[in-house]
Write an enzyme that holds these catalytic residues in place. Structure first.
Site, PDB file in Angstrom:
ATOM      1  N   HIS A 133       0.838  -1.213   0.000  1.00  0.00           N
ATOM      2  CA  HIS A 133       0.000   0.000   0.000  1.00  0.00           C
ATOM      3  C   HIS A 133       0.870   1.260   0.000  1.00  0.00           C
ATOM      4  O   HIS A 133       0.590   2.214   0.714  1.00  0.00           O
ATOM      5  CB  HIS A 133      -1.003  -0.029   1.166  1.00  0.00           C
TER       6      HIS A 133
ATOM      7  N   HIS B 241      -0.952   5.057   9.545  1.00  0.00           N
ATOM      8  CA  HIS B 241       0.383   5.664   9.554  1.00  0.00           C
ATOM      9  C   HIS B 241       0.299   7.041  10.202  1.00  0.00           C
ATOM     10  O   HIS B 241       0.399   8.061   9.524  1.00  0.00           O
ATOM     11  CB  HIS B 241       0.922   5.800   8.138  1.00  0.00           C
TER      12      HIS B 241
ATOM     13  N   GLU C 262       5.492  -5.182   8.249  1.00  0.00           N
ATOM     14  CA  GLU C 262       4.065  -5.061   7.903  1.00  0.00           C
ATOM     15  C   GLU C 262       3.484  -6.361   7.365  1.00  0.00           C
ATOM     16  O   GLU C 262       2.264  -6.567   7.387  1.00  0.00           O
ATOM     17  CB  GLU C 262       3.873  -3.986   6.813  1.00  0.00           C
TER      18      GLU C 262
ATOM     19  N   HIS D 150      10.953  -3.493   2.697  1.00  0.00           N
ATOM     20  CA  HIS D 150      11.318  -2.084   2.584  1.00  0.00           C
ATOM     21  C   HIS D 150      11.790  -1.540   3.924  1.00  0.00           C
ATOM     22  O   HIS D 150      11.386  -2.011   4.968  1.00  0.00           O
ATOM     23  CB  HIS D 150      10.190  -1.221   2.014  1.00  0.00           C
TER      24      HIS D 150
END
Lengths: 129, 280
Positions: free
Chosen positions: B12, B59, B240, B193
């Site tokens: 996302h 976030h 995540e 990431h």
């Protein structure tokens, strides 16, 4: 007693633990305030004055003024909160991330296009892998 | 009875939303990222789910550091699009499914999962980018959405095993809902990431490839991945991927992989996307 020393073995990485969250609470809450466009305007109009409204340490404020993201993280900042600063500046996540690596924006972008930073050699300091 | 008919996972990355919203679909950089969702856009039109249980993380949009729920379920009628520092994304508001959400919240808590119930919440790119990738740019989202937010911002996130078990409980709860509903579960975030520090930009294609394989071939191996391994191997934000395991747990023992997409990079991130069908 929790022991998070294992994370110190991962190079160039700061894990946002509850302890760091406590240290960075006001820094991160300041970042959160930039969700509101009115606060973004006030911050842009006089950054130092806006920061003085928050009970942050002088080091945290200085790091924000200098847009030194590594220094912010070292003083309890979390990158998802810090994103509100560079988003307010109109700076992309890739440019902000590049600034933390010591690489130029172009070098960093090239590295990503070539498949990103390899995990080889940056998994563990102790084990050298 | 309500039934879970499919599971979907996708990254996302916020830049995917920015690129989509600013019409960069055909650019050299973004076209290969978006190409992997073309199959899915056709597939979803045929499947036409009534409700999506959308597992994502906030976030620093709805949840500040004042309160950090590990698992939160949105029971509101609708969820406005968050302003993340550059104005809200120009996408339709997200319409909830409060009757099913309240049933799930009660069922999960009585099934030993201590959910936080959220009755007012803005939703950020973590939830809206997957909708854009799968549905494109409709005037309104074709399915109702139950946001299921997982803390992956402050360490520790829930373990992969705990996430998987929550998925298993979610399946039981959906199947006990007395309405004929076609329900999908989406798990979002990842893949490898790292967005911070000198190690920013880390991508581990081998780890990602194995993770994609094992979503259908060996979920037990994925359930055993520790936080330290995620951090070392997939970067500080790669953790995540525990959210994918909630989706996987909700599909039952065996699944068939219908579609896979993997591309590096989108901004700082490896993009991964799966569509799975429960077969057991």
């Amino acid at each position: 007693m929790v022991d998070n020393s294992q994370f110190d073995d991962i190079p160039g990485t700061t894990v946002f633990t509850a302890e760091r969250s406590h240290e960075g609470f006001h820094l991160n809450q300041f970042c959160m305030s930039l969700k509101d466009p009115r606060n973004r305007e006030r911050f842009k109009a006089d950054e130092a004055a806006y920061l003085d409204e928050w009970p942050m340490t002088p080091g945290q404020k200085q790091a924000v003024l200098e847009r030194d993201y590594n220094a912010m993280i070292a003083q309890g900042g979390n990158v998802y909160f810090l994103a509100k600063i560079f988003s307010s500046d109109g700076v992309s996540f890739q440019t902000a991330a590049a600034s933390m690596t010591g690489m130029s924006v172009e070098e960093y972008a090239q590295m990503m296009l070539a498949g990103g930073r390899s995990p080889v050699g940056v998994r563990s300091i102790k084990e050298g892998r | 009875m309500a039934r879970i008919t499919a599971g979907l996972s996708t990254s996302h990355v916020p830049a995917m939303g920015v690129a989509w919203d600013s019409g960069q679909q055909d650019s050299q950089y973004w076209a290969p990222v978006f190409a992997g969702y073309e199959w899915t856009k056709k597939w979803i039109a045929e499947e036409d789910p009534d409700v999506i249980i959308l597992v994502y993380n906030d976030h620093a949009s709805a949840f500040s550091l004042e309160m950090i729920p590990t698992f939160a379920i949105g029971c509101a009628d609708d969820f406005p699009i968050a302003d993340e520092g550059w104005g809200p994304r120009p996408v339709p508001p997200v319409v909830g499914a409060p009757e099913l959400a309240c049933h799930l919240a009660q069922s999960l808590i009585l099934d030993e999962f201590d959910m936080t119930i959220v009755n007012k919440m803005d939703v950020d790119h973590g939830l809206s980018v997957p909708l854009s990738m799968v549905y494109g740019s409709p005037d309104s989202w074709p399915a109702k959405v139950i946001p299921l937010a997982v803390n992956v911002v402050q360490y520790p996130p829930p373990t992969g095993e705990r996430c998987y078990q929550l998925g298993v409980a979610l399946r039981r709860a959906v199947q006990a809902f007395d309405q004929d509903l076609n329900v999908q579960v989406w798990g979002t975030g990842g893949m490898s990431h790292q967005l911070q520090g000198a190690r920013a930009g880390l991508i581990n294609q081998e780890f990602d490839s194995r993770f994609l394989d094992n979503m259908s071939q060996d979920v037990h191996a994925l359930r055993a991945i520790t936080h330290l391994e995620y951090l070392r191997e997939s970067g500080s934000e790669g953790i995540e991927m525990v959210m994918w395991l909630i989706m996987r747990g909700a599909l039952g023992d065996a699944v068939e992989e219908l579609h896979r997409h993997y591309h590096v990079p989108a901004s700082n991130t490896a993009v991964g996307h799966l569509v799975l069908r429960p077969t057991s």
